[in-house]
Design an enzyme around this catalytic site. Structure first.
Site, PDB file in Angstrom:
ATOM      1  N   THR A 219       0.863  -1.196   0.000  1.00  0.00           N
ATOM      2  CA  THR A 219       0.000   0.000   0.000  1.00  0.00           C
ATOM      3  C   THR A 219       0.895   1.239   0.000  1.00  0.00           C
ATOM      4  O   THR A 219       1.292   1.701  -1.055  1.00  0.00           O
ATOM      5  CB  THR A 219      -0.957   0.010   1.206  1.00  0.00           C
ATOM      6  OG1 THR A 219      -0.217  -0.155   2.408  1.00  0.00           O
ATOM      7  CG2 THR A 219      -1.978  -1.106   1.085  1.00  0.00           C
TER       8      THR A 219
ATOM      9  N   GLU B 152       6.895   4.947   7.953  1.00  0.00           N
ATOM     10  CA  GLU B 152       6.483   6.165   7.245  1.00  0.00           C
ATOM     11  C   GLU B 152       7.346   7.350   7.689  1.00  0.00           C
ATOM     12  O   GLU B 152       7.356   7.727   8.852  1.00  0.00           O
ATOM     13  CB  GLU B 152       4.992   6.407   7.466  1.00  0.00           C
ATOM     14  CG  GLU B 152       4.180   5.348   6.715  1.00  0.00           C
ATOM     15  CD  GLU B 152       2.688   5.403   6.974  1.00  0.00           C
ATOM     16  OE1 GLU B 152       1.949   4.861   6.152  1.00  0.00           O
ATOM     17  OE2 GLU B 152       2.279   5.973   7.990  1.00  0.00           O
TER      18      GLU B 152
ATOM     19  N   THR C 118      -0.551  -2.546  10.519  1.00  0.00           N
ATOM     20  CA  THR C 118      -1.109  -2.794   9.190  1.00  0.00           C
ATOM     21  C   THR C 118      -0.029  -3.520   8.462  1.00  0.00           C
ATOM     22  O   THR C 118       0.629  -2.995   7.591  1.00  0.00           O
ATOM     23  CB  THR C 118      -1.430  -1.553   8.386  1.00  0.00           C
ATOM     24  OG1 THR C 118      -2.418  -0.846   9.068  1.00  0.00           O
ATOM     25  CG2 THR C 118      -2.013  -1.923   7.018  1.00  0.00           C
TER      26      THR C 118
ATOM     27  N   ASN D  39       0.526  10.919   6.594  1.00  0.00           N
ATOM     28  CA  ASN D  39      -0.689  10.548   7.316  1.00  0.00           C
ATOM     29  C   ASN D  39      -1.722  11.650   7.476  1.00  0.00           C
ATOM     30  O   ASN D  39      -2.852  11.390   7.851  1.00  0.00           O
ATOM     31  CB  ASN D  39      -0.317  10.003   8.696  1.00  0.00           C
ATOM     32  CG  ASN D  39       0.257   8.608   8.560  1.00  0.00           C
ATOM     33  OD1 ASN D  39      -0.420   7.701   8.103  1.00  0.00           O
ATOM     34  ND2 ASN D  39       1.520   8.460   8.915  1.00  0.00           N
TER      35      ASN D  39
ATOM     36  N   SER E   4      -7.145  10.838   0.937  1.00  0.00           N
ATOM     37  CA  SER E   4      -7.504  11.600  -0.264  1.00  0.00           C
ATOM     38  C   SER E   4      -6.724  11.099  -1.480  1.00  0.00           C
ATOM     39  O   SER E   4      -5.644  10.568  -1.333  1.00  0.00           O
ATOM     40  CB  SER E   4      -7.217  13.071  -0.041  1.00  0.00           C
ATOM     41  OG  SER E   4      -7.739  13.485   1.197  1.00  0.00           O
TER      42      SER E   4
ATOM     43  N   LYS F 112       4.364  -6.590   3.932  1.00  0.00           N
ATOM     44  CA  LYS F 112       3.990  -5.230   3.556  1.00  0.00           C
ATOM     45  C   LYS F 112       3.632  -4.489   4.843  1.00  0.00           C
ATOM     46  O   LYS F 112       3.159  -5.083   5.821  1.00  0.00           O
ATOM     47  CB  LYS F 112       2.836  -5.183   2.555  1.00  0.00           C
ATOM     48  CG  LYS F 112       1.476  -5.632   3.030  1.00  0.00           C
ATOM     49  CD  LYS F 112       0.637  -4.687   3.862  1.00  0.00           C
ATOM     50  CE  LYS F 112       0.504  -3.321   3.233  1.00  0.00           C
ATOM     51  NZ  LYS F 112      -0.324  -2.457   4.177  1.00  0.00           N
TER      52      LYS F 112
END
Lengths: 407, 407
Positions: free
Chosen positions: A155, A279, A192, A402, A407, A181
């Site tokens: 993702t 991230e 996740t 984040n 969007s 992932k």
């Protein structure tokens, strides 16, 4: 999305005997990339798994939990772009229909097909796309590599993550290959994060389950990016038995040790790769706590440090702010004695016995913190408990990713 | 440092009778601002306090803990720019010397002088500066206002924070005025937060302590900026008795209710102001959880939501990502049933009974999230437990402030 500066190259992995992979584009988002994966396993494949401890899991997680005790697997379906979590009866029905279609295509029972979905929470999996996607992936079975699979399940990942190890079991060379992932919402008890491990070893499901559970505690459950835990986290291990060793069925069976060591190495490498794709991460941080009352307490303290936004931002800034480490130890809630506490960065003692070390020279610590591989050692000075966890720094990149992900 | 967009104006506060304030510059950093505060209280002043639960507290915190049971106060010393935490025997000695000098200057016992320090951890308080600073503050006693005090105790605060309330106790109008500093390292069980409340009411120390403890649980301990807990957090309440009401000594004494309500209002306002000055904050978030098994469980779930980096970054981005709220409920560890869970933003129902509401229209929610005062309601659908906590969003500003704070 730029590639993480902590990325590692995708390893050379030959196919794992007994495993066939197909990918397809179901179009869960407005894209043309593969987002649906079907994996087919030879008859006799055993399975083990560990799932999120979230009390609001996805129907895919509930399905895995229900069918793992059976210990047999013929298929795996993975959807990317839609986690199907918190989607009520409609989401559960769509997932069930997709699993049943996969079982029909593979000629096995639905309880032998495992499922995982990852992506936005709260949008029901579109059943028509899910069915078309799995049919297309089935038509392509055998055409996709582990790299293709890794790309199809990603993702917000910035690079494909895999690890491989070999072991000699009863004179036969077995392969363990894993992919993972996940790059955010990463915390102990799964994130996740979807991790899939494939091996050609023959091993009984109960032993595989026992090994995977304990290995997870010191690998996947010892990493944290942001302390958040997803509703979909799943690690599954599939053993096809194609290597034709005598089935491993007990921890003291010949070769079980070698298999365990290889499985642990793969899981640890995969866990580290998740942190390396944290991230916004620019630094990989190993936090080692020793001298705790016991190992459990050591892990609580280590995670308190690894989850502290103030520690993580200090590391991001290359700031040897060991006071924030003291803060994180103090808030962890485990027994601590300020005047026995010692702290080191990159092997350089900074504080000992409740105060900065005499003649402390920040220069070598600053040099260490300017690098991208950071080590923090904390000795509580109380007992023999120890633990190691891994995390990354907290940067502007995390906020950017984040603050407007959906969007 | 720009002023927080969520700032509130400093209220009009007349001096509190029986309280004299002096400030001075000890020069704990290379600055000319006041960084040392001495407050003198009239004889007969009672005191109560709540301190951090950190197991690595500063010597000032330990001093307050040791002397609060005495219940009597004649002085308060506050240092800003140096927290004196984790500074070993040298730091403890410097703090003790400063307290003893203040006691000598005020003509009271050292056990009647309370102390707090805030700033960088791990640098011993320079004793010569501390002694000179408190002497200069003593020479200026009576010259400083509550605004001066608020400015003198601030660190990374972007605006001075105070609250005032009045109550009529036995026909006499009493005043409760409070100030607070703190804008990061804010979490339940205190933060890098110093709060001082001054009242002219006459109230026995045990009753004041009982009220402050319970009020803290629903005010200062119900806010979080970044889940980090400081080694120095302290809230102290001083009651001079100058209003000459009959001493309140029991919860059912005449006027005790009115005093409690006013004290609670001041503490709640101060707690909210800390969130409004949260590092990098652009949105003030109220999280209300209802329908939990009990109030304790509700607070755990509310804090799980309020501390989630993914929830906080979504709010920063104005993103109605209620899936992250589901995630935070699921990871809290308290009993939850996905299919009974309901979520609303700004009073608009988004999800109910485990799925998005039929015909969900994101427009009004997006409008609410575009504002700066955000409300999140979660109903677990299980029982009568409820709790409210407050937090702010997580933005680039937080990273910028904390990635290089010490330099």
């Amino acid at each position: 999305m730029t590639v993480s500066p902590l990325a590692r190259p995708f390893p050379e992995i030959a196919a794992v005997a007994g495993v066939r992979i197909g990918t397809a584009c179901a179009g869960y988002k407005a894209w043309t990339r593969a987002d649906t994966t079907l994996v087919a396993f030879d008859a006799g494949t055993t399975v083990a798994g560990v799932t999120t401890r979230s009390l609001c899991p996805s129907p895919e997680v509930e399905w895995c939990r229900a069918n793992l005790p059976g210990g047999a697997a013929r298929g795996l379906v993975v959807n990317s772009g839609n986690s199907n979590a918190f989607t009520g009866a409609g989401g559960a029905a769509a997932s069930r229909a997709q699993v049943e279609q996969a079982a029909a295509l593979l000629g096995c029972g639905a309880h032998e097909v495992f499922a995982a979905s990852t992506g936005v929470i709260g949008v029901p999996l579109p059943q028509d796309k899910a069915l078309a996607g799995v049919a297309a992936a089935n038509a392509a079975l055998g055409e996709a590599s582990l790299l293709d699979l890794t790309n199809a399940i990603g993702t917000t990942d910035t690079f494909p993550k895999a690890a491989v190890a070999h072991a000699v079991v009863q004179g036969r060379r077995i392969t363990i290959a894993g992919v993972v992932k996940g790059s955010g919402m990463i915390a102990p008890d799964m994130a996740t994060m979807l991790g899939f491990v494939f091996t050609d070893a023959a091993i009984a499901a109960p032993l595989l389950q026992q090994m995977l559970r304990s290995i997870c505690d010191e690998t996947f459950n010892a990493i944290t990016v942001d302390s958040d835990t997803s509703t979909s986290d799943t690690v599954l291990a599939f053993a096809t038995g194609a290597a034709r060793n005598e089935v491993l069925d007990a921890p003291d069976a010949p070769g079980a040790d070698a298999f365990h060591a290889a499985l642990r190495a793969v899981c640890r490498d995969l866990a580290h790769l998740v942190v390396r794709d944290g991230e916004g991460a620019t630094k990989f941080i190993e936090v080692r706590v020793a001298g705790a009352a016991d190992d459990r307490a050591a892990k609580v303290v280590a995670l308190s440090i690894a989850n502290s936004p103030l520690v993580k931002t200090a590391i991001a800034g290359g700031d040897a702010n060991w006071g924030r480490v003291v803060m994180a130890v103090g808030k962890a809630g485990e027994v601590a004695d300020r005047d026995r506490l010692s702290i080191a960065f990159g092997g350089v003692q900074v504080a000992a016995h409740g105060a900065v070390v005499p003649g402390y020279d920040e220069a070598p610590v600053a040099t260490h913190l300017a690098g991208s591989e950071i080590e923090i050692d904390v000795d509580l000075g109380l007992g023999d408990g120890r633990a190691t966890v891994w995390t990354c720094d907290l940067t502007h990149g995390y906020i950017s990713i984040n603050a407007d992900y959906r969007s």
